[in-house]
Design an enzyme around this catalytic site. Structure first.
Site, PDB file in Angstrom:
ATOM      1  N   CYS A 188      47.452  32.537  32.610  1.00 21.60           N
ATOM      2  CA  CYS A 188      46.545  33.669  32.807  1.00 21.60           C
ATOM      3  C   CYS A 188      45.817  34.043  31.516  1.00 21.60           C
ATOM      4  O   CYS A 188      44.658  34.467  31.530  1.00 21.60           O
ATOM      5  CB  CYS A 188      47.294  34.870  33.361  1.00 21.60           C
ATOM      6  SG  CYS A 188      48.703  35.387  32.355  1.00 21.60           S
TER       7      CYS A 188
ATOM      8  N   HIS B 127      50.919  39.816  32.356  1.00 23.32           N
ATOM      9  CA  HIS B 127      49.795  39.132  33.004  1.00 23.32           C
ATOM     10  C   HIS B 127      48.494  39.528  32.315  1.00 23.32           C
ATOM     11  O   HIS B 127      48.242  40.722  32.070  1.00 23.32           O
ATOM     12  CB  HIS B 127      49.740  39.518  34.478  1.00 23.32           C
ATOM     13  CG  HIS B 127      48.785  38.707  35.291  1.00 23.32           C
ATOM     14  ND1 HIS B 127      48.746  37.329  35.260  1.00 23.32           N
ATOM     15  CD2 HIS B 127      47.816  39.083  36.166  1.00 23.32           C
ATOM     16  CE1 HIS B 127      47.809  36.891  36.085  1.00 23.32           C
ATOM     17  NE2 HIS B 127      47.230  37.933  36.643  1.00 23.32           N
TER      18      HIS B 127
ATOM     19  N   GLN C 176      44.654  30.031  38.776  1.00 23.89           N
ATOM     20  CA  GLN C 176      45.486  29.400  37.758  1.00 23.89           C
ATOM     21  C   GLN C 176      46.571  28.521  38.340  1.00 23.89           C
ATOM     22  O   GLN C 176      47.157  27.694  37.627  1.00 23.89           O
ATOM     23  CB  GLN C 176      46.124  30.472  36.876  1.00 23.89           C
ATOM     24  CG  GLN C 176      47.184  31.308  37.588  1.00 23.89           C
ATOM     25  CD  GLN C 176      47.673  32.461  36.745  1.00 23.89           C
ATOM     26  OE1 GLN C 176      46.948  33.425  36.511  1.00 23.89           O
ATOM     27  NE2 GLN C 176      48.908  32.363  36.270  1.00 23.89           N
TER      28      GLN C 176
ATOM     29  N   ASN D 180      40.981  38.880  38.575  1.00 21.01           N
ATOM     30  CA  ASN D 180      42.252  38.185  38.452  1.00 21.01           C
ATOM     31  C   ASN D 180      42.032  36.676  38.510  1.00 21.01           C
ATOM     32  O   ASN D 180      40.903  36.208  38.720  1.00 21.01           O
ATOM     33  CB  ASN D 180      43.201  38.641  39.572  1.00 21.01           C
ATOM     34  CG  ASN D 180      44.656  38.446  39.226  1.00 21.01           C
ATOM     35  OD1 ASN D 180      45.004  37.780  38.251  1.00 21.01           O
ATOM     36  ND2 ASN D 180      45.539  39.008  40.032  1.00 21.01           N
TER      37      ASN D 180
END
Length: 361
Positions: free
Chosen positions: A152, A287, A146, A308
């Site tokens: 996110c 997040h 990102q 992630n």
């Protein structure tokens, strides 16, 4: 293929694998901590390894931050913990800087937008597999990055939509996070957002375009209305997972990749390298990530497999294993507090969820 050609291919393959391994690892030794001179040398090697450039004035400040993070990594790795830390590409950032650059404001936006009430179609499944890994089933695209943009929420949304699309169509298509950043006006681009708003946008507008059509730029831009006219994946809506219930989350993940929110504010999360994470963290969700499976280690430790969006150089090639089945009802780092997933109908069986993957240890 003759022996010479085979040997050449083998050598090239080995070199590529070694290069990938070196790109994602940076080791240090006790001797590197011996003096200010050896610490400077270590910092310079770290900068070269991660191709980090700093001007002269900034270097001194960053060196001091690097030293603090180095001592933290060294201290934690000497403890008897099931996870390790490393001097990754974020090792000369303070935790405050890191959170400001790579986190989002999930908990903040949730105060103004309560979780919707929906059905939970996966709740009827009782015979849940011991382990599931949607990467092995071909439902997960490569790890993305990102950048310094609090998007996110867009990456988590896209990963869950990519997953259900592959499960339903057997086609894995990398989708556009930038479209969501630019065009989903119920969210806030690089300033954060909520996954269910993004899923609602995709459903309302009639789909999302491919990443190749609308590439990611890690910044807020004006929505390109011409590009969004060619969506390649549609969904039929979304459902939320009952909150504070890891068993419910497990049922959902057994059926498809699921968007989850976590508190990723700690230094151990910033510098995580490998293993099952059970470090200190709260429940101030900041997040969005994607649960793409779960499993059990040989010593019986249960974990979630979490994709992630901090690039493949972070963690286990972009993933983190987080302890599952903890005492706290909200799960580690609040992983069971705010989860949702997209719905996509099969042409022959509308609104029928995918069957759980039958992976076994």
């Amino acid at each position: 293929m003759n022996n010479a050609k085979f040997l050449l291919v083998l050598l090239l393959t080995s070199a590529l694998l070694l290069g990938l391994a070196l790109a994602y690892s940076f080791e240090f030794h006790e001797s590197d901590l011996a003096s200010e001179e050896t610490l400077w040398d270590l910092y310079e090697r770290w900068r070269s390894h991660h191709t980090v450039s700093r001007d002269l004035q900034e270097k001194q400040k960053r060196f001091n931050v690097f030293k603090a993070n180095l001592h933290h990594v060294h201290k934690v790795n000497k403890m008897d913990k099931p996870y390790k830390l490393k001097l990754n590409m974020y090792a000369d950032m303070t935790n405050h800087e890191f959170r400001a650059s790579y986190g989002s404001k999930t908990a903040h936006y949730r105060m103004f937008h309560p979780r919707p009430v929906t059905e939970f179609m996966h709740g009827r499944f009782q015979d849940v597999p011991v382990s599931v890994d949607w990467r092995a089933k071909g439902a997960v695209t490569p790890v993305k990055n990102q950048g310094r943009c609090g998007s996110c929420w867009a990456f988590s949304t896209v990963a869950s939509v990519e997953g259900i699309n592959q499960i339903k169509t057997k086609q894995l298509v990398s989708l556009s996070e930038q479209e969501l950043v630019d065009c989903d006006h119920d969210n806030y681009g690089c300033n954060g957002g909520l996954v269910e708003h993004a899923l609602g946008y995709i459903n309302k507008i009639g789909g999302v375009v491919a990443e190749t059509t609308y590439p990611y730029h890690a910044k807020d831009e004006t929505c390109n209305s011409d590009k969004i006219n060619s969506p390649v994946v549609k969904i039929d809506g979304f459902e939320v997972v009952p909150e504070n219930d890891e068993n419910a989350l497990m049922k959902a993940v057994a059926n498809q990749p699921v968007s989850v929110a976590i508190d990723a504010s700690g230094s151990d999360m910033q510098l995580y390298s490998e293993g099952v994470f059970n470090g200190k963290c709260g429940t101030d969700l900041d997040h969005a990530v994607t649960a793409v499976g779960y499993g059990v280690t040989q010593d019986g430790t249960k974990y979630w497999i979490v994709k992630n969006s901090w690039g493949p150089g972070w963690g286990e090639k972009g993933y983190i294993r987080m302890q599952r089945g903890v005492e706290a009802k909200e799960g580690i780092c609040g992983i069971a507090m705010d989860a949702c997933y997209p719905i996509k109908s099969s042409s022959d069986n509308p609104r029928q969820s995918a069957q759980p993957a039958k992976d076994e240890l």
